[in-house]
Design a protein around this motif. Structure first.
Motif, PDB file in Angstrom:
ATOM      1  N   TYR A  76      -6.272   6.138  -8.139  1.00 44.83           N
ATOM      2  CA  TYR A  76      -5.053   6.388  -7.350  1.00 44.83           C
ATOM      3  C   TYR A  76      -5.060   5.577  -6.051  1.00 44.83           C
ATOM      4  N   PHE A  79      -2.272   2.938  -5.441  1.00 44.86           N
ATOM      5  CA  PHE A  79      -1.202   3.264  -4.474  1.00 44.86           C
ATOM      6  C   PHE A  79      -1.676   3.401  -3.033  1.00 44.86           C
ATOM      7  N   GLY A  80      -2.966   3.319  -2.805  1.00 44.35           N
ATOM      8  CA  GLY A  80      -3.491   3.634  -1.471  1.00 44.35           C
ATOM      9  C   GLY A  80      -3.376   2.511  -0.469  1.00 44.35           C
ATOM     10  N   ARG A  81      -3.001   1.347  -0.878  1.00 43.86           N
ATOM     11  CA  ARG A  81      -2.863   0.235   0.058  1.00 43.86           C
ATOM     12  C   ARG A  81      -1.713  -0.655  -0.386  1.00 43.86           C
ATOM     13  N   PHE A  91      -0.029  -2.880  -3.656  1.00 42.40           N
ATOM     14  CA  PHE A  91      -0.765  -2.102  -4.646  1.00 42.40           C
ATOM     15  C   PHE A  91      -1.650  -3.036  -5.477  1.00 42.40           C
ATOM     16  N   ASP A  92      -2.666  -2.460  -6.076  1.00 39.99           N
ATOM     17  CA  ASP A  92      -3.541  -3.258  -6.929  1.00 39.99           C
ATOM     18  C   ASP A  92      -3.601  -2.626  -8.317  1.00 39.99           C
TER      19      ASP A  92
END
Lengths: 489, 334
Positions: free
Chosen positions: B286, B290-292, B295-296
C-alpha cells in the motif's frame, strides 16, 4: 421451449440489459441548464477541513457575482487527499482546480496534471502586479512563457516553528505565560514545574510518522537552517546526521527521557486535542493552528503563541523561506478553463471578498495582500511580530536560479521519492528505542546523497547543465537571506 | 456377528477391508451428470454473474498485476518504461520488504496458534447441553466481528494510549505502574497488540466454525461412550477431536490465509511503526502503491506477486494436509 420458462428468460434478459444500459448511461457532464443559461460547475479540492464553511460562503458569493459558475469545493483530510487526488487523475475524474504543495511545477507538468492558469497561457500584467516583484519565475510557476501557478500563502510569517502555550496549564504550574521559555534550559525548567505542579503533560508532541515535524521544526530551526527535505544548501548535503540535527534530536530524546513529552506515539490530531483539553502545557506547530483550534471550539484567548526556543549557546540557524508558494493549480483535465481563470482572478483580488473573509477567519497570511493592513486577529498579529524578527526565517538559496536547467532535472526529486518519510521513521525509531539518530539515519543520508549525485551525473551526461554545484552555496551565511543579487556573484 | 480386521499396517478399518456385501451403498455423484437442453442455458444464466465478477475482479487484476510488475509505472499515463525484472531485483534487496514478510508470518502464526485453541474451547463449552445463556455468550463473542476494523483500531489506540488511555489509567490507579506504558514504542509489544486485537475481533468467527464442526459429531457416539462410562475428557480426546480433525485442518488453513492479509489494524494502530518495525506485506504494498507521489505501481505489483509466491508455497504445503483431511471427512461422514 416451455412458454412459461421462455417468459421468465425474457424477463431476466430484459432486466440484465436495462441494468447494463443504466450503468453505461451515467453522465459526468458538469454543465447544467439553469433558468435561461448554462451553469458551469467548478470543482475545487483541498485538504483544509477547518475551512469548509468558509468555502461554502466563498462559493455562494462567487456564484452571486458570476451566476453562470457554481463552485463545488471539497475538503478531504490531508492523509487521504495525498492518495485521493492522484487516483482521481488516474481515473480521469480530477477536479477543475486543486491544492497541491507536495511537488513542484516540473513534476506536475511531468505528470500532466496541470495546465496554464488562463485559457491562452498568458496572464495580464495587472494580475502579476498583485504580488511582490520576483514572485513569478521560470521553473517555479512559469514555463515556456506560460504561467501555471501563483504564490498563495506568503512565507515570512506562514509556516511551522511556533510554540503555543496553554494559559490554564501555565497558570496552574505557577508560570507566567507572557514570559515563555526562551532557551532549552528554560524549556526543561518549565516542564519540570508543569510536571510537578499540575496533572498535565508538558509537551504534546506528535511522533507518529511525519507528524514528528511539529516539534522538530520548533527546535531544529534555531540550530540549523535547512530545507524541509533535510537538505543543507550551504554544504550541498542531506543533513539528517549533521551535527546540528543530531544535537537537536539528542535534546528531544532528553526531553522524552525526563518525561517531558506526553507519552505515546501520537498523531498530530491527538496532540492538538491534548493541548486544547488542558492535558499538556506546550505544543509546537504552525500558523494554521489558529483556525484549526477555532474550528474545534478552542478559542485563541486560551493560549498564547511564542517564538521557538533556542539552544543555551544561542541561535545558530533559522527557519527556511522558499520561492515555491504555489498551492492552487488548474487541472489538465478541466473542461472549464475559462471559469477556473475567472475564479482565480476573483480569489486573488487583494481587496476582494475572498481575501476579506480569509482574514476575518484568521486562516493565515496571503502573499498577494498587505498583511500589515489586513491582519486584525491578535494571535495572528503576534505570529507576524515573531516571524518578522530578523533571522527568524531566512530566504533559502534556490538552485533553479543558479542553474536554470534544474527545471528539467529529476535527480533531486528522485532522491526523495523512493522513501519520502524515511527521516521521520528513523527519528521515530530512534526516539522509542533510545538509539542515537546518527546510527539509524546514516543509511538514509547515504542513499539520498548517492541518488542525487548519480542522478545529476547522468543528467549532465545527457546534456543538461546540472551538477552538485547547483545545490551548493558555500558562501551563504545561513542565518541571513540568500538574496537575488547573490546569484550574480 | 463377524468382526472385520484392518489390513496389515493400518489401524483403522476402511471400506476396502469389507466385503462388497458389507460395504455401504455407494453414493451416486449427481454432480457429474450431463446437463442438457434448457437446463444448460439456465446453468449459464445463474453462473454468468459470478463468472463475470470473477473475471473482472480476480482474473483481470491478477493478470494486470503481473503485467505492471515488469514496468516502471506510476499508475498514471501510458505504461511505457519496461523495467524487466528490475522491480523484483530491487524488492529482493529491500530490507523493508523482508521485515514486512517476517512480521506478516509472525502475525499469521501467532494469531492462528492462539485464536484456534481458545475459540475451540469456547465452542466446546457453548455446545454443552448443561450451559445456560448460550445465545447470550454467542452474541457477546461474535459482536466484535461486526465492528469495522478501522473503528476497532481507533478504539484500541485510545484505550492503550499511555497518556490518557483507560488501560494505563487503571494500572496507574491500582498502583501497578507509575508512568503509562507505551505498547506501541517497541516492535514486539506493538506486534503483540496487533495479534491480540486481531484475535479479539475474529474470535467469534472461528468459534462459529468450530461449533459447526462440533455439531457434525454424531450424538450416538457420545451416548455410547457415556454408557461405557467415559469421562468428559475421554469423550473430548477420543471422540470429538479425532472426528473434527479433518475440519480443523481446513479451519487452520483459513486462519493462516486470512491472517496474512492483515492491513487495517496496522494502518490504524501502528502505521507500521515504531519506525518501520511493524510493517506487514499489505502495508508495504500500500505504501509503495499510494504512499508517495508519484505512485509506484510497478514496484508494488512486484512486491504483491513475490509475496503471493511465498504465501502460495506455504498454502500448497497446507493444501496437501487439506486434501488428506477432505478424504478423512468423507470417511467420517462429517
Amino acid at each position: 421451449m416451455n412458454p412459461h420458462r421462455r417468459g421468465t428468460a425474457v424477463i431476466i434478459t430484459a432486466a440484465i440489459a436495462s441494468l447494463l444500459l443504466a450503468a453505461c448511461g451515467t453522465s459526468t457532464n458538469s454543465s447544467s441548464s439553469s433558468g435561461g443559461g448554462t451553469q458551469t460547475t467548478l470543482k475545487i479540492w483541498d485538504f483544509s477541513a477547518e475551512q469548509v464553511q468558509f468555502h461554502k460562503d466563498i462559493g455562494a458569493q462567487f456564484t452571486k457575482e458570476h451566476p453562470n459558475i457554481k463552485i463545488e469545493w471539497r475538503s478531504i483530510t490531508q492523509a487521504d487527499y495525498m492518495k485521493t487526488l492522484p487516483l482521481a487523475f488516474q481515473s480521469n475524474q480530477a477536479p477543475d482546480m486543486f491544492y497541491w504543495n507536495a511537488t513542484g511545477l516540473s513534476e506536475l507538468l511531468d505528470q500532466k496534471w496541470i495546465r496554464p492558469l488562463s485559457p491562452d497561457g498568458t496572464v495580464p500584467a495587472d494580475f502579476t502586479k498583485r504580488w511582490p516583484d520576483g514572485s513569478f519565475l521560470d521553473g517555479i510557476n512559469m514555463q515556456d512563457g506560460k504561467t501555471y501557478g501563483f504564490p498563495f500563502t506568503e512565507n515570512l510569517y506562514w509556516g511551522s516553528g511556533y510554540m503555543f502555550l496553554n494559559k490554564q496549564v501555565f497558570q496552574q504550574a505557577g508560570l507566567d505565560v507572557n514570559n515563555p521559555p526562551k532557551t532549552w534550559t528554560d524549556l526543561k525548567n518549565a516542564c519540570a514545574q508543569i510536571k510537578a505542579k499540575t496533572k498535565a503533560e508538558c509537551i504534546a508532541a506528535p511522533t507518529k510518522g511525519e507528524d514528528m515535524q511539529r516539534i522538530w521544526y520548533g527546535l531544529v530551526s534555531s540550530v540549523s537552517t535547512s530545507s524541509t527535505d533535510f537538505f543543507d544548501y550551504k554544504t550541498g548535503k542531506f543533513n539528517l546526521t549533521a551535527p546540528g540535527q543530531l544535537k537537536t534530536f539528542a535534546f528531544i530524546q532528553e526531553l522524552k527521557k525526563a518525561g517531558y513529552l506526553a507519552p505515546g506515539t501520537n498523531d498530530k490530531n491527538f496532540s492538538r486535542q491534548q493541548f486544547a483539553a488542558g492535558q499538556a502545557g506546550i505544543y509546537f506547530d504552525g500558523t494554521w493552528m489558529l483556525s484549526v483550534w477555532d474550528s474545534q471550539g478552542f478559542s485563541s484567548d486560551n493560549y498564547v503563541v511564542a517564538p521557538r526556543v533556542d539552544p543555551d549557546e544561542g541561535q545558530t540557524g533559522a527557519g527556511g523561506r522558499t520561492y515555491d508558494g504555489n498551492k492552487y493549480w488548474v487541472s489538465s483535465q478541466t473542461k472549464h478553463p475559462d471559469a477556473a481563470w475567472t475564479f482565480i482572478q476573483w480569489m486573488t483580488d487583494p481587496n476582494g471578498y475572498f481575501v476579506q473573509q480569509y482574514y476575518k477567519n484568521a486562516f493565515g497570511t496571503l502573499s498577494y495582500v498587505d498583511n500589515q493592513k489586513m491582519v486584525s486577529h491578535p494571535v495572528l498579529k503576534q505570529i507576524m511580530q515573531i516571524g518578522a524578527k530578523p533571522g527568524y526565517r531566512v530566504q533559502l538559496p534556490e538552485p533553479l536560479l543558479k542553474c536554470p536547467d534544474i527545471a528539467k532535472s529529476k535527480a533531486y526529486v528522485n532522491a526523495l521519492t523512493k522513501t519520502p518519510d524515511a527521516e521521520w521513521e528513523a527519528m521515530n525509531e530512534a526516539l522509542v528505542s533510545g538509539q542515537p539518530l546518527a546510527s539509524v539515519g546514516a543509511a538514509i543520508v547515504k542513499q539520498r546523497q548517492t541518488a542525487l549525485e548519480e542522478g545529476l551525473e547522468q543528467e549532465a551526461a545527457s546534456g543538461l547543465k546540472v551538477s552538485m554545484d547547483c545545490y551548493t552555496f558555500p558562501e551563504w551565511d545561513s542565518t541571513k537571506d540568500y538574496t537575488s543579487d547573490m546569484y550574480k556573484s | 456377528m463377524t468382526t472385520i480386521a484392518p489390513a496389515p499396517g493400518r489401524e483403522r478399518v476402511t471400506e476396502s477391508d469389507r466385503s462388497p456385501a458389507q460395504r455401504a451403498p455407494e453414493r451416486v455423484d449427481h454432480s457429474r451428470e450431463r446437463v442438457r437442453g434448457l437446463d444448460r442455458v439456465w446453468l449459464l444464466v445463474f453462473l454468468a454473474p459470478f463468472l463475470l465478477l470473477y473475471l473482472g475482479f480476480t482474473i483481470w487484476p491478477l493478470i494486470a498485476t503481473i503485467y505492471y510488475s515488469f514496468f516502471d509505472w506510476s499508475g498514471i499515463g501510458p505504461i511505457e518504461n519496461f523495467a524487466g525484472v528490475d522491480n523484483y531485483g530491487s524488492i529482493l534487496a529491500d530490507p523493508l520488504f523482508w521485515v514486512s514478510v517476517v512480521n506478516t508470518l509472525i502475525f499469521a502464526l501467532l494469531t492462528t496458534v492462539i485464536k484456534l485453541p481458545i475459540s475451540l474451547v469456547a465452542a466446546i463449552l457453548l455446545t454443552r447441553k448443561w450451559l445456560r445463556g448460550k445465545r447470550f455468550f454467542r452474541t457477546v463473542f461474535f459482536a466484535p466481528l461486526i465492528i469495522p476494523v478501522a473503528m476497532a483500531g481507533l478504539i484500541f489506540t485510545y484505550l492503550l494510549n499511555p497518556s490518557n488511555g483507560a488501560l494505563n489509567a487503571i494500572l496507574r490507579d491500582l498502583g501497578l505502574v507509575d508512568e503509562g506504558f507505551d505498547v506501541f514504542a517497541n516492535r514486539w509489544s506493538a506486534l503483540l497488540v496487533l495479534v491480540l486485537v486481531s484475535i479479539w475481533q475474529i474470535f467469534g468467527q472461528y468459534m462459529i466454525y468450530w461449533m459447526a464442526a462440533l455439531q457434525n459429531v454424531p450424538e450416538e457416539l457420545y451416548e455410547a461412550a457415556a454408557i461405557d462410562g467415559a469421562s468428559e475428557w475421554k469423550k473430548l480426546t477420543r471422540i470429538t477431536l479425532p472426528i473434527i480433525k479433518p475440519v480443523a485442518v481446513i479451519i487452520t488453513l483459513l486462519g493462516l490465509v486470512n491472517a496474512m492479509h492483515v492491513f487495517g489494524l496496522v494502518v490504524t494502530l501502528t502505521a507500521g511503526g515504531p519506525g518501520t518495525s511493524t510493517y506487514v506485506v499489505s502495508y508495504f504494498i500500500y505504501q509503495n502503491a499510494f504512499g508517495r507521489v508519484p505512485f509506484d505501481y510497478g514496484y508494488a505489483s512486484a512486491a504483491a506477486l513475490l509475496f503471493s509466491v511465498i504465501a502460495f508455497v506455504l498454502v500448497s504445503a497446507q493444501g496437501l494436509a487439506v486434501r488428506r483431511a477432505q478424504r478423512l471427512r468423507k470417511e467420517y461422514g462429517v
